[in-house]
Design a protein around this motif. Structure first.
Motif, PDB file in Angstrom:
ATOM      1  N   ILE A  32      -4.062   6.912  13.970  1.00  0.00           N
ATOM      2  CA  ILE A  32      -3.277   8.054  13.537  1.00  0.00           C
ATOM      3  C   ILE A  32      -3.582   8.286  12.059  1.00  0.00           C
ATOM      4  CG2 ILE A  32      -1.237   6.588  13.079  1.00  0.00           C
ATOM      5  CD1 ILE A  32       0.459   9.041  13.994  1.00  0.00           C
ATOM      6  N   SER A  33      -3.894   9.524  11.726  1.00  0.00           N
ATOM      7  CA  SER A  33      -4.279   9.838  10.353  1.00  0.00           C
ATOM      8  C   SER A  33      -3.048  10.040   9.473  1.00  0.00           C
ATOM      9  CB  SER A  33      -5.129  11.110  10.344  1.00  0.00           C
ATOM     10  OG  SER A  33      -4.330  12.229  10.704  1.00  0.00           O
ATOM     11  N   ARG A  34      -3.277  10.268   8.209  1.00  0.00           N
ATOM     12  CA  ARG A  34      -2.176  10.467   7.274  1.00  0.00           C
ATOM     13  C   ARG A  34      -1.387  11.726   7.601  1.00  0.00           C
ATOM     14  NH1 ARG A  34      -4.683  11.617   1.424  1.00  0.00           N
ATOM     15  NH2 ARG A  34      -2.545  12.278   1.077  1.00  0.00           N
ATOM     16  N   ASN A  35      -2.007  12.698   8.250  1.00  0.00           N
ATOM     17  CA  ASN A  35      -1.267  13.905   8.657  1.00  0.00           C
ATOM     18  C   ASN A  35      -0.915  13.884  10.139  1.00  0.00           C
ATOM     19  OD1 ASN A  35      -3.800  14.298   9.644  1.00  0.00           O
ATOM     20  ND2 ASN A  35      -4.150  16.271   8.677  1.00  0.00           N
ATOM     21  N   LEU A  54       0.847  -1.195   0.000  1.00  0.00           N
ATOM     22  CA  LEU A  54       0.000   0.000   0.000  1.00  0.00           C
ATOM     23  C   LEU A  54       0.879   1.241   0.000  1.00  0.00           C
ATOM     24  CD1 LEU A  54      -1.457   0.591   3.594  1.00  0.00           C
ATOM     25  CD2 LEU A  54       0.606  -0.677   3.109  1.00  0.00           C
ATOM     26  N   THR A  55       0.296   2.351  -0.397  1.00  0.00           N
ATOM     27  CA  THR A  55       0.991   3.636  -0.301  1.00  0.00           C
ATOM     28  C   THR A  55       0.783   4.136   1.118  1.00  0.00           C
ATOM     29  OG1 THR A  55       0.519   4.056  -2.640  1.00  0.00           O
ATOM     30  CG2 THR A  55       1.238   5.929  -1.303  1.00  0.00           C
ATOM     31  N   PHE A  56       1.717   3.808   1.961  1.00  0.00           N
ATOM     32  CA  PHE A  56       1.561   3.947   3.407  1.00  0.00           C
ATOM     33  C   PHE A  56       1.131   5.347   3.817  1.00  0.00           C
ATOM     34  CE2 PHE A  56       2.265   2.345   7.612  1.00  0.00           C
ATOM     35  CZ  PHE A  56       2.744   3.402   8.366  1.00  0.00           C
ATOM     36  N   SER A  57       1.738   6.353   3.206  1.00  0.00           N
ATOM     37  CA  SER A  57       1.493   7.734   3.636  1.00  0.00           C
ATOM     38  C   SER A  57       0.049   8.181   3.390  1.00  0.00           C
ATOM     39  CB  SER A  57       2.458   8.678   2.928  1.00  0.00           C
ATOM     40  OG  SER A  57       2.285   8.600   1.529  1.00  0.00           O
ATOM     41  N   ARG A  58      -0.686   7.457   2.564  1.00  0.00           N
ATOM     42  CA  ARG A  58      -2.068   7.828   2.265  1.00  0.00           C
ATOM     43  C   ARG A  58      -3.055   7.249   3.274  1.00  0.00           C
ATOM     44  NH1 ARG A  58      -4.013   6.071  -3.299  1.00  0.00           N
ATOM     45  NH2 ARG A  58      -5.766   7.307  -2.598  1.00  0.00           N
ATOM     46  N   TYR A  59      -2.600   6.327   4.084  1.00  0.00           N
ATOM     47  CA  TYR A  59      -3.502   5.567   4.938  1.00  0.00           C
ATOM     48  C   TYR A  59      -3.568   6.088   6.373  1.00  0.00           C
ATOM     49  CZ  TYR A  59      -4.474   1.827   1.646  1.00  0.00           C
ATOM     50  OH  TYR A  59      -4.922   1.085   0.582  1.00  0.00           O
ATOM     51  N   ASN A 104       7.350   2.621   6.652  1.00  0.00           N
ATOM     52  CA  ASN A 104       6.040   1.960   6.519  1.00  0.00           C
ATOM     53  C   ASN A 104       5.627   1.295   7.826  1.00  0.00           C
ATOM     54  OD1 ASN A 104       6.069   2.741   3.847  1.00  0.00           O
ATOM     55  ND2 ASN A 104       5.529   0.714   3.045  1.00  0.00           N
ATOM     56  N   THR A 105       5.850   1.987   8.915  1.00  0.00           N
ATOM     57  CA  THR A 105       5.634   1.387  10.230  1.00  0.00           C
ATOM     58  C   THR A 105       4.804   2.305  11.121  1.00  0.00           C
ATOM     59  OG1 THR A 105       7.738   0.194  10.083  1.00  0.00           O
ATOM     60  CG2 THR A 105       6.778   0.424  12.268  1.00  0.00           C
ATOM     61  N   VAL A 106       3.903   1.694  11.854  1.00  0.00           N
ATOM     62  CA  VAL A 106       3.141   2.394  12.877  1.00  0.00           C
ATOM     63  C   VAL A 106       3.456   1.744  14.217  1.00  0.00           C
ATOM     64  CG1 VAL A 106       1.073   0.960  12.504  1.00  0.00           C
ATOM     65  CG2 VAL A 106       0.857   3.209  13.583  1.00  0.00           C
ATOM     66  N   TYR A 107       3.509   2.558  15.252  1.00  0.00           N
ATOM     67  CA  TYR A 107       3.892   2.091  16.575  1.00  0.00           C
ATOM     68  C   TYR A 107       2.772   2.348  17.579  1.00  0.00           C
ATOM     69  CZ  TYR A 107       8.522   2.421  14.429  1.00  0.00           C
ATOM     70  OH  TYR A 107       9.598   2.291  13.591  1.00  0.00           O
ATOM     71  N   LEU A 108       2.731   1.490  18.584  1.00  0.00           N
ATOM     72  CA  LEU A 108       1.846   1.699  19.716  1.00  0.00           C
ATOM     73  C   LEU A 108       2.695   1.586  20.974  1.00  0.00           C
ATOM     74  CD1 LEU A 108      -0.991   2.080  20.940  1.00  0.00           C
ATOM     75  CD2 LEU A 108      -1.234  -0.420  20.928  1.00  0.00           C
ATOM     76  N   ALA A 153      -5.676  -0.669   8.867  1.00  0.00           N
ATOM     77  CA  ALA A 153      -5.417   0.432   7.949  1.00  0.00           C
ATOM     78  C   ALA A 153      -6.654   0.704   7.109  1.00  0.00           C
ATOM     79  CB  ALA A 153      -4.227   0.100   7.047  1.00  0.00           C
ATOM     80  N   ARG A 154      -6.832   1.990   6.796  1.00  0.00           N
ATOM     81  CA  ARG A 154      -7.936   2.389   5.920  1.00  0.00           C
ATOM     82  C   ARG A 154      -7.605   3.720   5.272  1.00  0.00           C
ATOM     83  NH1 ARG A 154     -12.059   6.024   7.760  1.00  0.00           N
ATOM     84  NH2 ARG A 154     -13.634   4.762   6.708  1.00  0.00           N
ATOM     85  N   ILE A 155      -8.292   3.992   4.188  1.00  0.00           N
ATOM     86  CA  ILE A 155      -8.244   5.322   3.574  1.00  0.00           C
ATOM     87  C   ILE A 155      -9.383   6.117   4.200  1.00  0.00           C
ATOM     88  CG2 ILE A 155      -8.579   6.643   1.459  1.00  0.00           C
ATOM     89  CD1 ILE A 155      -6.001   5.252   1.280  1.00  0.00           C
ATOM     90  N   GLY A 156      -9.072   7.295   4.725  1.00  0.00           N
ATOM     91  CA  GLY A 156     -10.107   8.111   5.310  1.00  0.00           C
ATOM     92  C   GLY A 156      -9.796   8.463   6.748  1.00  0.00           C
ATOM     93  N   ALA A 157     -10.775   8.997   7.432  1.00  0.00           N
ATOM     94  CA  ALA A 157     -10.604   9.491   8.796  1.00  0.00           C
ATOM     95  C   ALA A 157     -10.451   8.341   9.787  1.00  0.00           C
ATOM     96  CB  ALA A 157     -11.801  10.363   9.175  1.00  0.00           C
TER      97      ALA A 157
END
Length: 122
Positions: free
Chosen positions: A51-54, A27-32, A76-80, A97-101
């Motif tokens: 956490i949102s894309r921004n 996936l295009t990580f930064s968009r998710y 391409n990593t998210v942390y908790l 992961a999802r596209i959107g809010a």
């Protein structure tokens, strides 16, 4: 296809900390928008945070002030990051992961990892 792979779970004593990681591919990580849910035996799946894309974040009341979600788009990593862990935090933790809010409804996330077990002893 999208793959999410969690790591970092384990057994920890109450009051201690643990950091979970989730590496995404396909996936295009930064968009998710990325998030974390958890589920313990006999309970429904529970939204932990996202956490949102921004890089805006949202947390469940049960973890607010103790857990922190961050992302590294270059990896391409998210942390908790989980601090002051309690026995009631014991669960399988899933990366999503999802596209959107950021939303707290699990059916709104079409992409899930396999989960990682976190056990907090008293």
């Amino acid at each position: 296809q999208v793959q999410l792979v969690e790591s970092g779970g384990g057994l920890v004593q109450a009051g201690n900390s643990l950091r979970l990681s989730c590496v995404a591919s396909g996936l295009t990580f930064s968009r998710y928008t990325l998030g974390w849910f958890r589920q313990s035996p006999g309970k429904e799946r529970e939204f932990v945070g996202g956490i949102s894309r921004n890089a805006m974040t949202s947390y469940a009341d049960s973890v607010k002030g103790r857990f922190t979600i961050s992302r590294d788009n270059a990896k391409n990593t998210v942390y908790l990051e989980m601090n002051s862990l309690k026995p009631e935090d014991t669960a399988v933790y899933y990366c999503v992961a999802r596209i959107g809010a950021i939303v707290g409804i699990y059916v709104e996330y079409g992409n899930w990892g396999q989960g990682t077990q976190v056990t907090v002893s008293s």
